[in-house]
Design an enzyme around this catalytic site. Structure first.
Site, mmCIF file in Angstrom:
data_model
loop_
_atom_site.group_PDB
_atom_site.id
_atom_site.type_symbol
_atom_site.label_atom_id
_atom_site.label_comp_id
_atom_site.label_asym_id
_atom_site.label_seq_id
_atom_site.Cartn_x
_atom_site.Cartn_y
_atom_site.Cartn_z
ATOM 1 C CE LYS A 1 5.167 -5.127 -2.395
ATOM 2 N NZ LYS A 1 5.393 -6.667 -2.027
ATOM 3 C CE1 TYR B 1 7.124 -2.768 -4.899
ATOM 4 C CE2 TYR B 1 6.647 -1.107 -3.193
ATOM 5 C CZ TYR B 1 7.200 -2.436 -3.742
ATOM 6 O OH TYR B 1 7.728 -3.265 -2.647
ATOM 7 C CB SER C 1 6.365 -0.479 0.548
ATOM 8 O OG SER C 1 6.884 0.576 0.280
ATOM 9 C CB SER C 2 6.179 3.153 4.212
ATOM 10 O OG SER C 2 7.317 3.774 3.596
ATOM 11 C CB CYS C 3 5.047 3.590 -1.326
ATOM 12 S SG CYS C 3 4.749 2.054 -2.007
ATOM 13 C CG HIS D 1 14.710 1.517 -2.791
ATOM 14 N ND1 HIS D 1 14.612 0.094 -2.800
ATOM 15 C CD2 HIS D 1 13.464 2.023 -3.286
ATOM 16 C CE1 HIS D 1 13.206 0.013 -3.047
ATOM 17 N NE2 HIS D 1 12.669 0.990 -3.351
#
Length: 314
Positions: free
Chosen positions: A143, A139, A110-112, A182
Site C-alpha cells: 500500500k 500488505y 489502509s492505516s497499517c 478482519h
C-alpha cells in the site's frame, strides 16, 4: 467542484465491501455511467488485460477498491501473496491510468501503512518515520508503494491522483471467512456460531487490550465522492472516525448485539498486532467530510446484512 453526473467512473473491486458501497452511493447521487467488471473477466494482476480494458472503456475516474485483504492470520500466513498481488493490481491500474491519461485516480489504502509505534493520533507525515507492524508488513509495504506511485505521478506530471487512507473498515458485504477476515466480521461470525451452538465459552485471540479505530464503509464512500467532485489540494488523506475502542470493549458490544450469553476467554498466546492506531483525519474534515454512522449502529447494520446473506458466505 465537478458534479457532472455523466462522467464515466470505473470502480476496480466493485463487488467488494468498499467498491459496492461506492457504487451504491454514486447511484443514489445520480451518477449514471458506472463501470464494474468481475475478476473472471478481467484479471487485475495481468498488465496487458488492465491496459486494454482501460483503453477501451476510457473512464474519466478510476477508484482502486481492489486488493487482497485479510486479518492478522492471513497476513502472517501469506506474506508473499499480500505483497506481490497487491503491487501487481495497483501498479497495473495506476500505470495504465497514467499512460492513458485518465483524469482522476483515487487510490484506497489502509492505516497499517504507518509505523507500529507511531505518535498518536497519526498524521499523514508520520509515514516512513519508523518500523511497521510485522504481522501485516507485506500488505503495508504494498500500500505504501501504491501511495508513493500516485504521489510521484501527481508531483512529476501534475495529475489528479489522490490517496485515501482509512482506518479499520467494516460494513455490509464484508468478508466473514474466519481464515482471512478482519476483526469485526470475525467477531460477528464467532459470536453468532457460539450462540447457535450454545457454547458456554468462546476463545478470542490476544489480550483484548489493543485500541482500534473503526469506520463504517459508507462513510468512506462519502470521502470517495468528495475526492471525485473536488480536486483535493494534497496527495494523501487519512479517513477515520476519530474514536477508538479496545478490542475487549468491541467484543462486548458485538456479544450484546448478537445475544450471546457465554464467557469470553482471551488467548494471550496469540498476537495482538499494533497496540494503538488512531488517525488524525483533520485534513479531510477541513474539506467538509465527516463520519455519520456510530459504531453500535454500524455493527447492527452489518449483523443484519450477515443474517440476510449468511447462506451465501463461507
Amino acid at each position: 467542484m465537478n458534479s457532472n453526473k455523466k462522467i464515466k467512473i470505473y470502480i476496480a473491486g466493485h463487488s467488494g465491501m468498499v467498491g459496492s458501497s461506492c457504487w451504491r452511493l454514486l447511484e443514489k447521487l445520480g451518477y449514471s455511467n458506472l463501470i464494474g467488471i468481475s475478476s473472471d473477466k478481467l484479471d487485475l494482476k495481468k498488465q496487458s488485460q488492465v491496459f486494454k480494458f482501460i483503453k477501451e472503456t476510457k473512464p474519466n475516474v478510476i477508484i482502486n477498491a481492489a486488493a487482497k485483504v485479510g486479518g492478522i492470520l492471513a497476513n502472517k500466513k501469506f506474506p508473499y501473496e499480500f505483497l506481490l498481488e497487491n503491487m501487481q493490481i495497483q501498479n497495473n491500474l495506476i500505470s495504465s491510468a497514467h499512460e492513458l491519461n485518465t483524469s482522476k485516480f483515487i487510490f484506497l489504502g489502509s492505516s497499517c501503512i504507518y509505523p507500529r509505534l507511531s505518535l498518536q493520533p497519526i498524521r499523514e507525515n508520520y509515514l516512513l518515520t519508523d518500523s511497521l507492524e510485522p504481522t501485516n508488513e507485506s500488505y503495508a509495504v504494498a500500500k505504501i508503494s501504491g501511495l508513493k506511485l500516485c504521489e510521484a505521478i501527481r508531483k512529476q506530471f501534475s495529475k489528479d491522483f489522490v490517496s485515501l487512507m482509512p482506518c479499520n473498515l467494516y460494513g455490509p458485504n464484508d468478508n466473514f471467512n474466519l481464515e482471512n477476515s478482519h476483526v469485526i466480521p470475525a467477531l460477528i461470525k464467532k459470536f453468532h456460531i457460539a450462540k447457535q451452538n450454545n457454547q458456554s465459552k468462546l476463545n478470542l485471540w490476544g489480550t483484548g487490550k489493543p485500541l482500534r479505530e473503526f469506520l463504517y464503509v459508507d462513510d468512506l464512500a462519502n470521502a470517495v465522492v468528495l475526492a471525485i467532485e473536488n480536486k483535493l489540494p494534497e496527495s494523501i488523506y487519512n479517513v477515520g472516525s476519530s474514536k477508538e475502542i479496545s478490542i475487549k470493549a468491541l467484543a462486548e458490544i458485538i456479544k450484546s448485539k448478537i445475544g450471546y450469553n457465554g464467557i469470553i476467554n482471551w488467548d494471550h498466546t496469540k498476537p495482538d498486532g499494533t497496540p494503538r492506531k488512531l488517525l488524525d483525519s483533520s485534513k479531510i474534515m477541513q474539506l467538509g467530510w465527516k463520519p455519520s454512522c456510530d459504531l453500535k449502529k454500524g455493527i447492527e447494520n452489518t449483523y443484519s446484512w450477515f443474517l440476510e446473506n449468511q447462506t451465501n458466505l463461507n
